[in-house]
Design an enzyme around this catalytic site. Sequence first.
Site, PDB file in Angstrom:
ATOM      1  N   ASP A 110     -80.960 -38.907   1.421  1.00  0.00           N
ATOM      2  CA  ASP A 110     -80.727 -38.400   0.134  1.00  0.00           C
ATOM      3  C   ASP A 110     -79.973 -37.523   0.026  1.00  0.00           C
ATOM      4  O   ASP A 110     -80.126 -36.344   0.616  1.00  0.00           O
ATOM      5  CB  ASP A 110     -82.009 -38.118  -0.681  1.00  0.00           C
ATOM      6  CG  ASP A 110     -82.263 -38.174  -1.945  1.00  0.00           C
ATOM      7  OD1 ASP A 110     -81.170 -38.659  -2.870  1.00  0.00           O
ATOM      8  OD2 ASP A 110     -83.093 -37.216  -2.731  1.00  0.00           O
ATOM      9  N   ASP A 133     -73.110 -37.420  -0.459  1.00  0.00           N
ATOM     10  CA  ASP A 133     -73.025 -36.624  -1.657  1.00  0.00           C
ATOM     11  C   ASP A 133     -71.792 -35.668  -1.787  1.00  0.00           C
ATOM     12  O   ASP A 133     -71.982 -34.516  -1.053  1.00  0.00           O
ATOM     13  CB  ASP A 133     -74.045 -35.909  -2.278  1.00  0.00           C
ATOM     14  CG  ASP A 133     -74.215 -35.291  -3.287  1.00  0.00           C
ATOM     15  OD1 ASP A 133     -72.976 -35.209  -3.900  1.00  0.00           O
ATOM     16  OD2 ASP A 133     -74.956 -34.619  -3.994  1.00  0.00           O
ATOM     17  N   HIS A 163     -82.178 -32.781 -11.528  1.00  0.00           N
ATOM     18  CA  HIS A 163     -83.391 -32.848 -10.336  1.00  0.00           C
ATOM     19  C   HIS A 163     -84.367 -31.738 -11.106  1.00  0.00           C
ATOM     20  O   HIS A 163     -83.832 -30.788 -11.330  1.00  0.00           O
ATOM     21  CB  HIS A 163     -82.855 -32.462  -9.063  1.00  0.00           C
ATOM     22  CG  HIS A 163     -81.744 -33.373  -8.491  1.00  0.00           C
ATOM     23  ND1 HIS A 163     -80.302 -33.107  -8.525  1.00  0.00           N
ATOM     24  CD2 HIS A 163     -81.934 -34.744  -8.027  1.00  0.00           C
ATOM     25  CE1 HIS A 163     -79.781 -34.550  -7.868  1.00  0.00           C
ATOM     26  NE2 HIS A 163     -80.619 -35.212  -7.906  1.00  0.00           N
ATOM     27  N   GLY A 164     -85.495 -32.166 -10.697  1.00  0.00           N
ATOM     28  CA  GLY A 164     -86.613 -31.427 -11.113  1.00  0.00           C
ATOM     29  C   GLY A 164     -87.037 -31.531 -12.583  1.00  0.00           C
ATOM     30  O   GLY A 164     -86.985 -32.523 -13.282  1.00  0.00           O
ATOM     31  N   ASN A 166     -84.601 -42.590  -8.528  1.00  0.00           N
ATOM     32  CA  ASN A 166     -85.317 -41.591  -7.523  1.00  0.00           C
ATOM     33  C   ASN A 166     -86.423 -40.635  -7.952  1.00  0.00           C
ATOM     34  O   ASN A 166     -85.981 -40.208  -9.124  1.00  0.00           O
ATOM     35  CB  ASN A 166     -84.065 -40.726  -7.125  1.00  0.00           C
ATOM     36  CG  ASN A 166     -83.120 -41.477  -6.414  1.00  0.00           C
ATOM     37  OD1 ASN A 166     -83.051 -42.795  -6.165  1.00  0.00           O
ATOM     38  ND2 ASN A 166     -81.995 -40.506  -5.591  1.00  0.00           N
ATOM     39  N   ASN A 203     -88.895 -37.496  -7.068  1.00  0.00           N
ATOM     40  CA  ASN A 203     -89.458 -36.497  -5.976  1.00  0.00           C
ATOM     41  C   ASN A 203     -90.512 -35.757  -6.548  1.00  0.00           C
ATOM     42  O   ASN A 203     -91.768 -35.860  -6.248  1.00  0.00           O
ATOM     43  CB  ASN A 203     -88.166 -35.720  -5.454  1.00  0.00           C
ATOM     44  CG  ASN A 203     -88.673 -34.904  -4.268  1.00  0.00           C
ATOM     45  OD1 ASN A 203     -89.778 -35.036  -3.643  1.00  0.00           O
ATOM     46  ND2 ASN A 203     -87.768 -33.913  -3.826  1.00  0.00           N
ATOM     47  N   THR A 204     -90.214 -34.859  -7.379  1.00  0.00           N
ATOM     48  CA  THR A 204     -91.053 -33.606  -8.174  1.00  0.00           C
ATOM     49  C   THR A 204     -92.309 -34.489  -8.594  1.00  0.00           C
ATOM     50  O   THR A 204     -93.277 -33.684  -8.500  1.00  0.00           O
ATOM     51  CB  THR A 204     -90.134 -32.946  -9.064  1.00  0.00           C
ATOM     52  OG1 THR A 204     -88.871 -32.460  -8.692  1.00  0.00           O
ATOM     53  CG2 THR A 204     -90.855 -31.695  -9.486  1.00  0.00           C
TER      54      THR A 204
HETATM   55  P1  13P Z   1     -86.709 -35.402  -8.997  1.00  0.00           P
HETATM   56  O1  13P Z   1     -87.446 -34.435  -8.309  1.00  0.00           O
HETATM   57  O2  13P Z   1     -86.304 -34.955 -10.754  1.00  0.00           O
HETATM   58  O3  13P Z   1     -87.707 -36.436  -9.225  1.00  0.00           O
HETATM   59  O4  13P Z   1     -85.204 -36.124  -8.346  1.00  0.00           O
HETATM   60  C1  13P Z   1     -85.364 -36.813  -7.402  1.00  0.00           C
HETATM   61  C2  13P Z   1     -83.999 -37.236  -6.854  1.00  0.00           C
HETATM   62  O5  13P Z   1     -83.112 -37.396  -7.598  1.00  0.00           O
HETATM   63  C3  13P Z   1     -83.809 -37.192  -5.448  1.00  0.00           C
HETATM   64  O6  13P Z   1     -82.358 -37.603  -5.103  1.00  0.00           O
END
Ligand code: 13P
Length: 287
Positions: free
Chosen positions: A91, A113, A186-187, A236, A238-239
């Site tokens: 990623d 990226d 992100h976040g 995607n 993550n957070t």
């Molecule tokens: P989030 O942490 O906002 O879910 O984003 C994850 C992301 O885009 C990883 O590439």
Amino acid sequence: MIKLGDFMLVNFNEMLLKAKEEHYAIPHFNINNLEWTKYILEECQELNIPVILGVSEGAAKYMGGYNTIVGMVKGLIKDLKITIPICLHIDHGSTINICKEAIDAGFTSVMIDASRNKLEENIKITKEVVEYAHKKGVSVEAEVGHIGGTEDNLSSKETNATLEECLELYNLTKIDAIAPALGSVHGFYKGEPNLDFETMNLINKNLPIPLVLHGGTGIPNDKIEQAIENGISKININTDLQVVWSKQVREKLQNDSSVYDPRKIINSGEEAVKKRIREIVTLFKTN
Ligand code: 13P
């Protein structure tokens, strides 16, 4: 595609092209450690859906490096008897060398990226990664425009991607998926995410490759549905999983002052992560 007996580690092409055609999204969950990986594999096996395991450079460093991660994921696939397609993906790889290192270690997919550069430079860097990756059957995602963090959420749209930029990046590199910056971050979001669905739709109709939405955390359900309707095939996350896990673990530590076994502490977040995965997959219409 790397075959592991009956178990498979694959690139994302087949799973994402099917999702693009049939209008649903494949989840990309970032992994942080062995437990995280195990929860995702077990839950997606239970749901019988393909999944992309995303590894950021920071997470790779934390877990020991690319070889360790490949070994861990292959081991889990075998020991847990996972039979769904799994894509192991870098990623936001920030350099050509990082992508090459991960590919050599056995990753089946990478995101390069180079979006902080001018488009011409982004194309040059991305092209080199594609040439290396495709020889080994590895898929490549690239970013155009620039997807920032929470602090960029309410800023102007000047970092958003345009159809022309996406076409140029695709035509000159032959990447397998594209992540156009269209208002997600992100976040966490400050206020409501402002996604440009019109451009999303236009890009989806004019490019034969799947579209990726970064920054899945905090986007309201109706906007996720709208993004999928407008052509997003990979989302995607993550957070979001980190938040539900840490809430559960914090509660465990507060309520049980005698617990010291790391397995009991870490695993107290297991059910919360798995429950959230189920909710996300239902929203994405993956199963
Ligand atoms: P989030 O942490 O906002 O879910 O984003 C994850 C992301 O885009 C990883 O590439």
